[in-house]
Enzyme design. Structure first.
Site, short mmCIF file in Angstrom:
data_model
loop_
_atom_site.label_atom_id
_atom_site.label_comp_id
_atom_site.label_asym_id
_atom_site.label_seq_id
_atom_site.Cartn_x
_atom_site.Cartn_y
_atom_site.Cartn_z
CB VAL A 1 -0.99 0.00 1.19
CG1 VAL A 1 -2.04 -1.09 0.99
CG2 VAL A 1 -0.28 -0.19 2.53
CG ASP A 2 5.21 0.81 -0.20
OD1 ASP A 2 5.27 0.83 -1.46
OD2 ASP A 2 5.74 -0.09 0.47
CG HIS B 1 -3.66 -6.28 -0.76
ND1 HIS B 1 -2.71 -7.07 -0.16
CD2 HIS B 1 -4.54 -7.14 -1.33
CE1 HIS B 1 -3.00 -8.35 -0.35
NE2 HIS B 1 -4.10 -8.42 -1.06
CB CYS C 1 -17.09 7.42 1.35
SG CYS C 1 -18.64 7.52 2.27
CB CYS D 1 -22.39 10.88 0.52
SG CYS D 1 -21.56 9.83 1.74
N GLY E 1 9.37 -10.95 -2.66
CA GLY E 1 9.18 -10.42 -1.30
C GLY E 1 7.80 -10.61 -0.73
CB THR E 2 4.78 -11.87 -1.45
OG1 THR E 2 3.52 -12.17 -0.84
CG2 THR E 2 4.98 -12.72 -2.68
CD GLU F 1 12.37 -16.20 5.83
OE1 GLU F 1 13.43 -16.29 6.46
OE2 GLU F 1 11.30 -15.84 6.33
CB ALA G 1 14.32 -7.30 -2.56
N1 APR Z 1 14.27 -8.98 0.48
C1 APR Z 1 13.41 -9.92 -0.01
N2 APR Z 1 12.43 -10.47 0.72
C2 APR Z 1 12.32 -10.07 2.00
C3 APR Z 1 13.17 -9.12 2.58
C4 APR Z 1 14.19 -8.56 1.76
N3 APR Z 1 15.05 -7.65 2.21
N4 APR Z 1 12.80 -8.94 3.88
C5 APR Z 1 11.77 -9.76 4.09
N5 APR Z 1 11.47 -10.46 2.97
C6 APR Z 1 10.42 -11.46 2.75
C7 APR Z 1 10.10 -12.33 3.96
O1 APR Z 1 10.94 -13.47 3.99
C8 APR Z 1 8.64 -12.69 3.71
O2 APR Z 1 8.53 -13.90 2.97
O3 APR Z 1 9.24 -10.77 2.46
C9 APR Z 1 8.12 -11.53 2.86
C10 APR Z 1 7.15 -10.61 3.58
O4 APR Z 1 6.00 -11.32 3.95
P1 APR Z 1 4.74 -10.63 4.65
O5 APR Z 1 5.21 -9.79 5.76
O6 APR Z 1 3.76 -11.70 4.95
O7 APR Z 1 4.18 -9.62 3.53
P2 APR Z 1 3.23 -9.91 2.29
O8 APR Z 1 3.46 -11.28 1.72
O9 APR Z 1 3.36 -8.75 1.37
O10 APR Z 1 1.81 -9.87 2.98
C11 APR Z 1 0.68 -10.03 2.16
O11 APR Z 1 -0.85 -9.67 3.95
O12 APR Z 1 -1.00 -8.54 5.85
C12 APR Z 1 -1.53 -8.62 4.61
O13 APR Z 1 -2.54 -7.06 3.16
C13 APR Z 1 -1.33 -7.35 3.82
O14 APR Z 1 -0.46 -7.06 1.59
C14 APR Z 1 -0.27 -7.75 2.81
C15 APR Z 1 -0.50 -9.24 2.67
#
Ligand code: APR
Length: 230
Positions: free
Chosen positions: A90-91, A106, A114, A136, A172-173, A200, A216
């Site tokens: 969301v950034d 997201h 609203c 509104c 990074g998810t 990881e 990353a």
């Molecule tokens: N480089 C690459 N990956 C990284 C780094 C880095 N420097 N630091 C952390 N990570 C990885 C972690 O290992 C993890 O797998 O990024 C991932 C972050 O995971 P989450 O914190 O779960 O974030 P995200 O997957 O974006 O969450 C999904 O969940 O909370 C809701 O709506 C919110 O959009 C969000 C969604």
């Protein structure tokens, strides 16, 4: 030439200082998700929810994009094929890093919504409970972010892009939140090569054909360089 679809998560913004959701020091660690990221939590305690997002909005305004955001923008600019960028973040760091077309599935911290009439406008730095909607006048302003139990935005466009993908990368998810965690399967079904780029292994790592682990800011520029020079 590839039809590239990229999905990013909190990990791509971690080295910019945005903080991730899960794991040590994660944003959820001291808070219950139900309290700050559900419609029910907002109905129960809007002041708490606004305070959480106000703090994140202020943090987001202070941080700078990193080498990973900039590498993706470079790929979008210089790659001769299609590059679709979907983010769960969301950034606005992809935009600040130079990306033009970013699909915010997201929502965005910068937006207000609203809850009564669905009107959208730019969020002030500090949102307060009971703030009236400029369209509104209902006292129902909320952050324009997608909470648990709500439908992510732009799903039609996203599924269309995935159905045509030849290369899919998740960056990074953690693979714990659906539907985003299932995009790799959609891309695989469409015949795409799939790559996980993360610090990881994620919860869905076994769904990917290729993995690249590390921060990353190192892995993403290296991957982009390979795509642009091969
Ligand atoms: N480089 C690459 N990956 C990284 C780094 C880095 N420097 N630091 C952390 N990570 C990885 C972690 O290992 C993890 O797998 O990024 C991932 C972050 O995971 P989450 O914190 O779960 O974030 P995200 O997957 O974006 O969450 C999904 O969940 O909370 C809701 O709506 C919110 O959009 C969000 C969604």
């Amino acid at each position: 030439m590839e039809n590239i679809v990229i999905l990013t998560g909190a990990g791509i913004s971690a080295e910019s200082g945005m903080g991730t959701f899960r794991g040590a020091g994660g944003l959820w660690e001291n808070r219950r998700v139900e309290d700050v990221a559900t419609p029910e939590g907002f109905a129960r305690d809007p002041a708490l929810v606004h305070a959480f997002y106000n703090a994140r909005r202020q943090r987001a305004a202070q941080v700078a994009p990193n080498a990973a955001h900039m590498a993706i923008a470079r790929l979008q600019r210089d790659y001769p094929g299609t590059v679709t960028l979907i983010t769960q973040n969301v950034d606005a760091l992809h935009e600040k890093g130079g990306s033009g077309d970013v699909i915010h599935m997201h929502g965005e911290l910068a937006g207000a919504l609203c809850a009564a009439c669905d009107h959208r406008w730019t969020a002030p730095d500090e949102m307060q409970p009971g703030h009236p909607c400029p369209a509104c006048a209902a006292p129902a302003a909320r952050p324009d972010v997608v909470w648990f139990g709500e439908m992510p935005y732009h799903m039609e466009r996203i599924l269309d892009a995935l159905s045509q993908a030849t290369l899919f990368a998740a960056i990074g998810t953690s693979g714990q939140v659906y539907p985003a965690a299932g995009f790799v399967q959609e891309a695989y079904t469409a015949g795409a090569h799939t790559v996980e780029i993360n610090l990881e292994p994620s919860a869905v790592v076994s769904d990917f054909a290729e993995t690249r682990f590390g921060p990353a800011t190192q892995t993403v520029p290296a991957w982009v360089e390979e795509l642009l020079t091969r």
